[in-house]
Design an enzyme around this catalytic site. Sequence first.
Site, PDB file in Angstrom:
ATOM      1  N   ARG A 183     -31.738  -1.144 -45.561  1.00 49.54           N
ATOM      2  CA  ARG A 183     -30.456  -0.436 -45.735  1.00 49.54           C
ATOM      3  C   ARG A 183     -30.590   0.667 -46.792  1.00 49.54           C
ATOM      4  NH1 ARG A 183     -24.905  -3.573 -46.277  1.00 49.54           N
ATOM      5  NH2 ARG A 183     -25.715  -4.465 -48.199  1.00 49.54           N
ATOM      6  N   ARG A 229     -13.268 -13.504 -50.586  1.00 51.31           N
ATOM      7  CA  ARG A 229     -14.649 -13.957 -50.616  1.00 51.31           C
ATOM      8  C   ARG A 229     -14.744 -15.404 -51.070  1.00 51.31           C
ATOM      9  NH1 ARG A 229     -17.570  -9.092 -50.731  1.00 51.31           N
ATOM     10  NH2 ARG A 229     -19.820  -9.266 -50.910  1.00 51.31           N
ATOM     11  N   LYS A 261     -21.045  -6.197 -40.950  1.00 50.81           N
ATOM     12  CA  LYS A 261     -19.583  -6.191 -41.115  1.00 50.81           C
ATOM     13  C   LYS A 261     -19.008  -4.789 -41.246  1.00 50.81           C
ATOM     14  CE  LYS A 261     -19.530  -8.528 -44.820  1.00 50.81           C
ATOM     15  NZ  LYS A 261     -19.073  -8.136 -46.103  1.00 50.81           N
ATOM     16  N   ARG A 305     -29.133   0.428 -52.503  1.00 55.11           N
ATOM     17  CA  ARG A 305     -28.120  -0.109 -53.420  1.00 55.11           C
ATOM     18  C   ARG A 305     -28.791  -1.054 -54.407  1.00 55.11           C
ATOM     19  NH1 ARG A 305     -23.248  -2.359 -49.665  1.00 55.11           N
ATOM     20  NH2 ARG A 305     -23.375  -4.049 -51.176  1.00 55.11           N
ATOM     21  N   ARG A 319     -26.396 -13.262 -53.569  1.00 54.62           N
ATOM     22  CA  ARG A 319     -25.224 -12.977 -52.737  1.00 54.62           C
ATOM     23  C   ARG A 319     -25.195 -13.869 -51.496  1.00 54.62           C
ATOM     24  NH1 ARG A 319     -26.380  -7.272 -51.610  1.00 54.62           N
ATOM     25  NH2 ARG A 319     -24.328  -6.929 -50.738  1.00 54.62           N
TER      26      ARG A 319
HETATM   27  P1  AMP Z   1     -20.096  -5.807 -50.536  1.00 53.84           P
HETATM   28  O1  AMP Z   1     -20.215  -4.333 -50.320  1.00 53.84           O
HETATM   29  O2  AMP Z   1     -18.935  -6.420 -49.800  1.00 53.84           O
HETATM   30  O3  AMP Z   1     -21.377  -6.541 -50.312  1.00 53.84           O
HETATM   31  O4  AMP Z   1     -19.720  -5.998 -52.105  1.00 53.84           O
HETATM   32  C1  AMP Z   1     -20.590  -5.559 -53.129  1.00 53.84           C
HETATM   33  C2  AMP Z   1     -20.318  -6.318 -54.424  1.00 53.84           C
HETATM   34  O5  AMP Z   1     -18.970  -6.096 -54.865  1.00 53.84           O
HETATM   35  C3  AMP Z   1     -20.417  -7.835 -54.329  1.00 53.84           C
HETATM   36  O6  AMP Z   1     -21.743  -8.306 -54.430  1.00 53.84           O
HETATM   37  C4  AMP Z   1     -19.578  -8.272 -55.515  1.00 53.84           C
HETATM   38  O7  AMP Z   1     -20.263  -8.068 -56.737  1.00 53.84           O
HETATM   39  C5  AMP Z   1     -18.432  -7.282 -55.472  1.00 53.84           C
HETATM   40  N1  AMP Z   1     -17.323  -7.761 -54.600  1.00 53.84           N
HETATM   41  C6  AMP Z   1     -16.967  -7.276 -53.374  1.00 53.84           C
HETATM   42  N2  AMP Z   1     -15.908  -7.925 -52.884  1.00 53.84           N
HETATM   43  C7  AMP Z   1     -15.565  -8.848 -53.810  1.00 53.84           C
HETATM   44  C8  AMP Z   1     -14.568  -9.844 -53.886  1.00 53.84           C
HETATM   45  N3  AMP Z   1     -13.706 -10.039 -52.882  1.00 53.84           N
HETATM   46  N4  AMP Z   1     -14.522 -10.623 -54.996  1.00 53.84           N
HETATM   47  C9  AMP Z   1     -15.370 -10.460 -55.996  1.00 53.84           C
HETATM   48  N5  AMP Z   1     -16.358  -9.542 -55.999  1.00 53.84           N
HETATM   49  C10 AMP Z   1     -16.461  -8.745 -54.915  1.00 53.84           C
END
Ligand code: AMP
Length: 205
Positions: free
Chosen positions: A120, A86, A13, A153, A164
């Site tokens: 990653r 999300r 993404k 990460r 996740r």
């Molecule tokens: P990502 O980089 O999109 O995988 O986001 C990393 C982490 O940020 C996720 O695993 C959540 O803990 C938090 N996060 C990101 N976007 C959201 C969202 N829209 N709502 C709640 N938590 C989020």
Amino acid sequence: MKFLIIGPQGSGKGTQADLLAKRLGIPHISSGDLLRAEKQSGSVLGKEIAAMIDKGELVPDTMIWEMIKARLSEHPEGWLLDGYPRQLSQAETLDAYQAPDTVLVLDVPDEVCVERISGRRVCETCGRDYHIKYKPPKEPGKCDVDGSRLVQRTDDYPEAVRKRLADYHAKTAPLIEHYGDKIVRVNGDQGIQDVWQEIQKKLGI
Ligand code: AMP
């Protein structure tokens, strides 16, 4: 032009969102990047956020929405949102503010996501992301931009990844039905350039 991009973690993404935002001249707003920047700042809020994202848990809706809304309000011309919404409650909040025109969905099987995530790496300073096999840095272990160390990460460790992915299927995938005819599905289980070609073709850009 208001776009969402939806897909499981490891679907590519972020990479495709960067390409698309550049092509369309709109900002790529990533909820994960906003949260990681706050975490990095060491603020009180950042410490609260760190505890949640390191375990792969979602942060509360109101907390993330304040951050997203602040960014959207700076860009009335359009945006590409990645990582938000999300879950349905977040989509309803967004739609009431400004509904997206098009919602891109990257389809990738879980086992491919897990394999991609294990390779990653991110720059510990600027956050730019790499993959040891598919998107390697010029010099192993070092960021192309600032030469800082590349690290994994914390939420890319296996236990957080499983949480996740389960959340993606239970909470995020229902957004596909919610957005109905705004959805454009793309096969994300291909090389970066092939996915990008398919996106351009399907969007007619
Ligand atoms: P990502 O980089 O999109 O995988 O986001 C990393 C982490 O940020 C996720 O695993 C959540 O803990 C938090 N996060 C990101 N976007 C959201 C969202 N829209 N709502 C709640 N938590 C989020």
